[in-house]
Design an enzyme around this catalytic site. Sequence first.
Site, PDB file in Angstrom:
ATOM      1  N   GLY A 185      53.836  36.586  44.510  1.00  0.00           N
ATOM      2  CA  GLY A 185      52.832  36.389  43.464  1.00  0.00           C
ATOM      3  C   GLY A 185      53.458  35.850  42.188  1.00  0.00           C
ATOM      4  N   ALA A 186      54.467  34.970  42.356  1.00  0.00           N
ATOM      5  CA  ALA A 186      55.234  34.504  41.193  1.00  0.00           C
ATOM      6  C   ALA A 186      54.677  33.214  40.601  1.00  0.00           C
ATOM      7  CB  ALA A 186      56.697  34.303  41.577  1.00  0.00           C
TER       8      ALA A 186
ATOM      9  N   ARG B  96      52.137  32.832  38.714  1.00  0.00           N
ATOM     10  CA  ARG B  96      51.581  32.983  37.352  1.00  0.00           C
ATOM     11  C   ARG B  96      51.721  34.442  36.916  1.00  0.00           C
ATOM     12  NH1 ARG B  96      45.058  33.000  38.779  1.00  0.00           N
ATOM     13  NH2 ARG B  96      44.965  35.252  39.103  1.00  0.00           N
TER      14      ARG B  96
ATOM     15  N   ASN C 226      40.367  55.156  39.382  1.00  0.00           N
ATOM     16  CA  ASN C 226      39.433  54.501  38.458  1.00  0.00           C
ATOM     17  C   ASN C 226      38.100  54.283  39.163  1.00  0.00           C
ATOM     18  OD1 ASN C 226      38.648  53.320  36.051  1.00  0.00           O
ATOM     19  ND2 ASN C 226      39.450  51.288  36.571  1.00  0.00           N
TER      20      ASN C 226
ATOM     21  N   TYR D 253      41.600  49.372  45.128  1.00  0.00           N
ATOM     22  CA  TYR D 253      42.802  49.025  44.343  1.00  0.00           C
ATOM     23  C   TYR D 253      43.662  50.278  44.105  1.00  0.00           C
ATOM     24  CZ  TYR D 253      45.466  46.873  40.492  1.00  0.00           C
ATOM     25  OH  TYR D 253      46.465  46.380  39.677  1.00  0.00           O
ATOM     26  N   ALA D 254      43.003  51.388  43.708  1.00  0.00           N
ATOM     27  CA  ALA D 254      43.737  52.637  43.436  1.00  0.00           C
ATOM     28  C   ALA D 254      44.447  53.116  44.700  1.00  0.00           C
ATOM     29  CB  ALA D 254      42.782  53.707  42.918  1.00  0.00           C
TER      30      ALA D 254
ATOM     31  N   LYS E 209      47.477  50.928  45.380  1.00  0.00           N
ATOM     32  CA  LYS E 209      48.590  51.123  44.433  1.00  0.00           C
ATOM     33  C   LYS E 209      49.215  52.508  44.586  1.00  0.00           C
ATOM     34  CE  LYS E 209      48.469  47.059  42.490  1.00  0.00           C
ATOM     35  NZ  LYS E 209      49.612  46.136  42.613  1.00  0.00           N
TER      36      LYS E 209
ATOM     37  N   ILE F  73      47.728  44.922  30.996  1.00  0.00           N
ATOM     38  CA  ILE F  73      48.604  43.836  30.548  1.00  0.00           C
ATOM     39  C   ILE F  73      47.746  42.587  30.387  1.00  0.00           C
ATOM     40  CG2 ILE F  73      50.691  42.508  31.150  1.00  0.00           C
ATOM     41  CD1 ILE F  73      51.145  45.602  30.875  1.00  0.00           C
TER      42      ILE F  73
HETATM   43  P1  NAD Z   1      47.478  37.607  38.602  1.00  0.00           P
HETATM   44  O1  NAD Z   1      46.164  37.606  39.291  1.00  0.00           O
HETATM   45  O2  NAD Z   1      47.684  36.767  37.391  1.00  0.00           O
HETATM   46  O3  NAD Z   1      48.653  37.301  39.629  1.00  0.00           O
HETATM   47  C1  NAD Z   1      48.661  37.831  40.915  1.00  0.00           C
HETATM   48  C2  NAD Z   1      49.480  36.929  41.785  1.00  0.00           C
HETATM   49  O4  NAD Z   1      49.418  37.417  43.134  1.00  0.00           O
HETATM   50  C3  NAD Z   1      48.939  35.494  41.811  1.00  0.00           C
HETATM   51  O5  NAD Z   1      50.022  34.595  41.714  1.00  0.00           O
HETATM   52  C4  NAD Z   1      48.261  35.393  43.167  1.00  0.00           C
HETATM   53  O6  NAD Z   1      48.259  34.110  43.703  1.00  0.00           O
HETATM   54  C5  NAD Z   1      49.144  36.320  43.986  1.00  0.00           C
HETATM   55  N1  NAD Z   1      48.449  36.755  45.193  1.00  0.00           N
HETATM   56  C6  NAD Z   1      47.249  37.358  45.290  1.00  0.00           C
HETATM   57  N2  NAD Z   1      46.924  37.528  46.581  1.00  0.00           N
HETATM   58  C7  NAD Z   1      47.931  37.019  47.320  1.00  0.00           C
HETATM   59  C8  NAD Z   1      48.195  36.899  48.707  1.00  0.00           C
HETATM   60  N3  NAD Z   1      47.317  37.333  49.631  1.00  0.00           N
HETATM   61  N4  NAD Z   1      49.350  36.309  49.092  1.00  0.00           N
HETATM   62  C9  NAD Z   1      50.220  35.867  48.188  1.00  0.00           C
HETATM   63  N5  NAD Z   1      50.046  35.946  46.863  1.00  0.00           N
HETATM   64  C10 NAD Z   1      48.911  36.514  46.440  1.00  0.00           C
HETATM   65  O7  NAD Z   1      47.781  39.142  38.298  1.00  0.00           O
HETATM   66  P2  NAD Z   1      48.848  39.844  37.348  1.00  0.00           P
HETATM   67  O8  NAD Z   1      48.077  40.486  36.272  1.00  0.00           O
HETATM   68  O9  NAD Z   1      50.004  38.966  37.033  1.00  0.00           O
HETATM   69  O10 NAD Z   1      49.297  41.020  38.335  1.00  0.00           O
HETATM   70  C11 NAD Z   1      50.513  41.040  39.027  1.00  0.00           C
HETATM   71  C12 NAD Z   1      50.679  42.410  39.663  1.00  0.00           C
HETATM   72  O11 NAD Z   1      50.637  43.426  38.660  1.00  0.00           O
HETATM   73  C13 NAD Z   1      49.543  42.744  40.649  1.00  0.00           C
HETATM   74  O12 NAD Z   1      50.061  43.447  41.747  1.00  0.00           O
HETATM   75  C14 NAD Z   1      48.651  43.664  39.839  1.00  0.00           C
HETATM   76  O13 NAD Z   1      47.905  44.538  40.644  1.00  0.00           O
HETATM   77  C15 NAD Z   1      49.670  44.404  38.996  1.00  0.00           C
HETATM   78  N6  NAD Z   1      49.109  44.979  37.783  1.00  0.00           N
HETATM   79  C16 NAD Z   1      48.563  44.173  36.811  1.00  0.00           C
HETATM   80  C17 NAD Z   1      48.027  44.775  35.674  1.00  0.00           C
HETATM   81  C18 NAD Z   1      47.434  43.961  34.576  1.00  0.00           C
HETATM   82  O14 NAD Z   1      46.951  44.573  33.605  1.00  0.00           O
HETATM   83  N7  NAD Z   1      47.437  42.645  34.625  1.00  0.00           N
HETATM   84  C19 NAD Z   1      48.055  46.157  35.545  1.00  0.00           C
HETATM   85  C20 NAD Z   1      48.605  46.939  36.552  1.00  0.00           C
HETATM   86  C21 NAD Z   1      49.152  46.323  37.672  1.00  0.00           C
END
Ligand code: NAD
Length: 249
Positions: free
Chosen positions: A14-15, A17, A151, A157-158, A161, A190
């Site tokens: 998921g790198a 973005r 939540n 999702y919960a 995680k 975030i």
């Molecule tokens: P985002 O949606 O910007 O990025 C998620 C990334 O995961 C994207 O690049 C997407 O393409 C990739 N992805 C999704 N499904 C996929 C799949 N099936 N195969 C491959 N790649 C896949 O989200 P983010 O906010 O950068 O979140 C990154 C991580 O942090 C996630 O696991 C999210 O649950 C966790 N997180 C985020 C927050 C927040 O507030 N943003 C809070 C707690 C946890």
Amino acid sequence: MQTDLTGKIAVVTGAGRGIGLAIAKNFVAQGASVAVLSRTDTNSQKAAEELNALRADSAKAYAIDVSDGAAFAALGKQIIADFGKVDILVNNAGVTRDGLALRMSEEDWSTVIDTNLSGAFHAVKAFQRSILKQQGARIINISSVIGLIGNAGQANYAASKAGLIGLTKSLAREFAGRGVTVNAIAPGFIQTDMTGELSEELQDGIRAKIPLGSFGTVDDIADAVSFLASPSSRYITGQVLAVDGGMVM
Ligand code: NAD
């Protein structure tokens, strides 16, 4: 955070973005080379270009749906062939499909579990042989505070995680004998595309519950990951580090 990861090979899912891209940028700045995994070619290639502009030949792009175990096993072989080894695995890919459990479809349940939880398992399976050979290797799973406290509207999702936390602790016990540490980070809220989808009203309500008073940044998470990837964290394993402005304490 400045740590020296020169010569290390990191895989970040998921790198393309958000948090994953920030983690990959930190790794490159610290001397590591990164396999950039994203669901689409376009996203992973764009991210890899950005990283290669920071340091030449520091990143390679790969497209993968992390929920596809067979595809991940094949990609794992390709990445080991390209880089020779893996020292650091960050399971960051994640999705949300929110809705009250009463009305949640089987599909929304499975998509989130298959991506967020099974995706991490598939990654570990794909790289474990190489990881277990590298003294001081690291696995870091990106969980969420929602996995700690639950939540309403996010049962899928919960559960995914919280499952990641169970996976983290079990792997920490299994891999400790090889000097490999396995930890989780539980981000709070975030600023990313994921939280940008929430209404202003909801965002204000969340901010009111954060003792430090604001959403975190992707760099707050990337810095915590860098610490857990660095030699400085060698005596920490099986832990969940909340990076959440004090939301959960
Ligand atoms: P985002 O949606 O910007 O990025 C998620 C990334 O995961 C994207 O690049 C997407 O393409 C990739 N992805 C999704 N499904 C996929 C799949 N099936 N195969 C491959 N790649 C896949 O989200 P983010 O906010 O950068 O979140 C990154 C991580 O942090 C996630 O696991 C999210 O649950 C966790 N997180 C985020 C927050 C927040 O507030 N943003 C809070 C707690 C946890």
